[in-house]
Design a protein around this motif. Sequence first.
Motif, PDB file in Angstrom:
ATOM      1  N   PHE A   1       9.104  -0.611  -8.062  1.00 43.95           N
ATOM      2  CA  PHE A   1       8.408   0.633  -8.649  1.00 43.95           C
ATOM      3  C   PHE A   1       7.703   1.522  -6.840  1.00 43.95           C
ATOM      4  O   PHE A   1       8.091   1.472  -6.141  1.00 43.95           O
ATOM      5  CB  PHE A   1       6.578   0.794  -9.361  1.00 43.95           C
ATOM      6  CG  PHE A   1       5.869   0.704  -8.331  1.00 43.95           C
ATOM      7  CD1 PHE A   1       5.066   1.784  -8.270  1.00 43.95           C
ATOM      8  CD2 PHE A   1       5.477  -0.988  -8.553  1.00 43.95           C
ATOM      9  CE1 PHE A   1       3.827   0.461  -7.997  1.00 43.95           C
ATOM     10  CE2 PHE A   1       4.254  -1.956  -7.708  1.00 43.95           C
ATOM     11  CZ  PHE A   1       3.502  -0.921  -7.035  1.00 43.95           C
TER      12      PHE A   1
ATOM     13  N   GLY B   1       4.772   5.649  -5.880  1.00 49.98           N
ATOM     14  CA  GLY B   1       3.749   6.255  -6.309  1.00 49.98           C
ATOM     15  C   GLY B   1       3.603   7.381  -5.685  1.00 49.98           C
ATOM     16  O   GLY B   1       4.228   7.339  -4.236  1.00 49.98           O
TER      17      GLY B   1
ATOM     18  N   TYR C   1       0.315  11.676 -10.364  1.00 48.62           N
ATOM     19  CA  TYR C   1       0.398  10.924  -9.912  1.00 48.62           C
ATOM     20  C   TYR C   1       1.797  10.717 -10.407  1.00 48.62           C
ATOM     21  O   TYR C   1       1.612  10.479 -11.633  1.00 48.62           O
ATOM     22  CB  TYR C   1      -0.110   9.920 -10.329  1.00 48.62           C
ATOM     23  CG  TYR C   1      -0.052   8.902  -9.423  1.00 48.62           C
ATOM     24  CD1 TYR C   1       0.053   8.951  -7.879  1.00 48.62           C
ATOM     25  CD2 TYR C   1       0.226   6.857 -10.433  1.00 48.62           C
ATOM     26  CE1 TYR C   1      -0.070   7.332  -7.914  1.00 48.62           C
ATOM     27  CE2 TYR C   1       0.876   5.733  -9.795  1.00 48.62           C
ATOM     28  CZ  TYR C   1       0.739   5.775  -8.393  1.00 48.62           C
ATOM     29  OH  TYR C   1       0.995   5.006  -8.113  1.00 48.62           O
TER      30      TYR C   1
ATOM     31  N   ARG D   1       4.654   7.923 -11.022  1.00 45.40           N
ATOM     32  CA  ARG D   1       5.220   6.452 -10.807  1.00 45.40           C
ATOM     33  C   ARG D   1       7.346   6.654 -11.550  1.00 45.40           C
ATOM     34  O   ARG D   1       7.082   6.167 -13.032  1.00 45.40           O
ATOM     35  CB  ARG D   1       4.647   5.866 -11.649  1.00 45.40           C
ATOM     36  CG  ARG D   1       4.227   4.587 -12.013  1.00 45.40           C
ATOM     37  CD  ARG D   1       3.636   3.302 -10.506  1.00 45.40           C
ATOM     38  NE  ARG D   1       2.377   3.374  -9.895  1.00 45.40           N
ATOM     39  CZ  ARG D   1       2.184   2.269 -10.005  1.00 45.40           C
ATOM     40  NH1 ARG D   1       2.191   1.113 -10.949  1.00 45.40           N
ATOM     41  NH2 ARG D   1       1.002   2.193  -8.855  1.00 45.40           N
TER      42      ARG D   1
ATOM     43  N   TYR E   1      -8.541   7.731  -6.431  1.00 44.68           N
ATOM     44  CA  TYR E   1      -8.020   6.110  -7.344  1.00 44.68           C
ATOM     45  C   TYR E   1      -9.791   6.020  -6.471  1.00 44.68           C
ATOM     46  O   TYR E   1     -10.381   5.088  -7.603  1.00 44.68           O
ATOM     47  CB  TYR E   1      -7.033   5.854  -5.961  1.00 44.68           C
ATOM     48  CG  TYR E   1      -6.856   4.308  -5.765  1.00 44.68           C
ATOM     49  CD1 TYR E   1      -6.365   4.072  -7.232  1.00 44.68           C
ATOM     50  CD2 TYR E   1      -7.762   3.602  -5.694  1.00 44.68           C
ATOM     51  CE1 TYR E   1      -6.413   2.404  -7.223  1.00 44.68           C
ATOM     52  CE2 TYR E   1      -7.225   2.087  -5.441  1.00 44.68           C
ATOM     53  CZ  TYR E   1      -6.600   1.693  -6.880  1.00 44.68           C
ATOM     54  OH  TYR E   1      -6.541   0.411  -7.212  1.00 44.68           O
TER      55      TYR E   1
ATOM     56  N   LYS F   1       7.893  -2.451  -2.569  1.00 41.76           N
ATOM     57  CA  LYS F   1       6.740  -1.930  -3.548  1.00 41.76           C
ATOM     58  C   LYS F   1       7.540  -2.244  -4.689  1.00 41.76           C
ATOM     59  O   LYS F   1       8.130  -2.138  -5.504  1.00 41.76           O
ATOM     60  CB  LYS F   1       7.673  -0.567  -3.807  1.00 41.76           C
ATOM     61  CG  LYS F   1       5.636  -0.149  -4.507  1.00 41.76           C
ATOM     62  CD  LYS F   1       5.025   1.476  -3.790  1.00 41.76           C
ATOM     63  CE  LYS F   1       4.142   2.197  -4.670  1.00 41.76           C
ATOM     64  NZ  LYS F   1       2.946   1.116  -3.522  1.00 41.76           N
TER      65      LYS F   1
ATOM     66  N   GLY G   1      -2.435  -2.235  -2.090  1.00 40.37           N
ATOM     67  CA  GLY G   1      -2.203  -1.222  -2.344  1.00 40.37           C
ATOM     68  C   GLY G   1      -2.503  -0.065  -1.732  1.00 40.37           C
ATOM     69  O   GLY G   1      -2.621   0.816  -1.822  1.00 40.37           O
TER      70      GLY G   1
ATOM     71  N   THR H   1      -0.972   6.648  -1.295  1.00 40.02           N
ATOM     72  CA  THR H   1      -0.936   7.489  -2.056  1.00 40.02           C
ATOM     73  C   THR H   1      -1.937   7.692  -2.892  1.00 40.02           C
ATOM     74  O   THR H   1      -2.579   9.040  -2.904  1.00 40.02           O
ATOM     75  CB  THR H   1       0.671   7.100  -2.885  1.00 40.02           C
ATOM     76  OG1 THR H   1       1.428   6.994  -1.560  1.00 40.02           O
ATOM     77  CG2 THR H   1       0.906   8.749  -4.028  1.00 40.02           C
ATOM     78  N   ALA H   2      -1.987   6.989  -3.843  1.00 41.12           N
ATOM     79  CA  ALA H   2      -3.169   6.587  -4.607  1.00 41.12           C
ATOM     80  C   ALA H   2      -5.358   7.493  -3.713  1.00 41.12           C
ATOM     81  O   ALA H   2      -5.675   8.059  -3.984  1.00 41.12           O
ATOM     82  CB  ALA H   2      -3.278   5.505  -5.837  1.00 41.12           C
TER      83      ALA H   2
END
Length: 352
Positions: free
Chosen positions: A70, A72, A136, A138, A168, A193, A232, A299-300
């Motif tokens: 995935f 993000g 966000y 995904r 986050y 990822k 993360g 990113t989060a």
Amino acid sequence: MSAYDIAPGVPAALERFVLPEKLGFGAVNAPVMFSAEWRDGQWQRGTLLPYGPIEVWPGSRALQYAELIFEGLKAYKVGQPRPNLFRAADNCRRMERSAKRLSMPLVPETLFFQGIEAVTRACAPFIPGRSGHSLYLRPFLYGTESGYMLRNSHSFRFMVIANPVESYATGAPTVAIERSEVRAARGGIGAAKAAANYAASLRASSAALERGHTVALWLDAAEHRYIQELSGMNFFAVIGGELHTPELDDAILPGITRDSLLTLARHLGYVVHERAIEIDELLSQIEDRHCSELFACGTAAIVMPIAALAEPDERAYRPARTDEVASKLRAALLAIQERRAPDPFGWTRELA
Ligand code: COI
């Protein structure tokens, strides 16, 4: 003619959607999602759909063997009429590298952008406008073929879901040093990822939360001596006024925020080191005040100050400062991401 199909339920799903006041991170689902299938060796036409449950064979390799990668990334609309995407092409390239590592088909750049732009455009009215908030995105790719033979699927699905989000993590949390378990080893899939890396980190993350910390800090698999990353997020330390971060190898996720901070920090005049960082040496440097600050990024998480590193026996190492360099970098990064400041690096792109 549009390059992808739009399912009949999409207009109603968009009309029904109301952006709640409280967003959290991943608690609110955007009302649409994008899906495209790979079968017979090629990508099929994609579709924008109302957000909802999907059908997955119980025996699919995504479920049985974690054949899932995935990305993000975020779309911003802070004081702007149109949304903009931050370094989306870099996410596409990283997804390509992840797909190669897991031997999955590559999602072509045109399809990747079709998916993220279709969802972003449809959700533009719901992208939260407060600084630090965003949509966000995904994107993910998974193997849909059933079977226990240990080989890759012959069919896959690429999807994009999205969430209007706040930051986050807030404040300056404490971090649990993970001294026994391992997230990723050299030669493994740590730099991809891949969902499996996150699965490997969940027990330590849950244990850290139970102990009152926010996240676990991972050490290298061979010696448990060198810092890799947080679950993360990538890791930074300010030592002697200079920035230090673990140098990348095939067990560390090459964060796009990490790369942006390295570029920004050099631009702001900081000396930056990418090198092997020994955990015990760093703890001594926190004690003797040579290391003045720690932070994480992703990113989060954007840029998250770290108040302390805690050993399994709860001995805590607290740097003298918690949000000095981190807050400067966060402010500079967010100003570019939200298009409140010039973007000398060409990182943002407005959607027409
Ligand atoms: C991201 O920052 O995009 C991640 O995938 C990290 C995750 C813990 C939300």
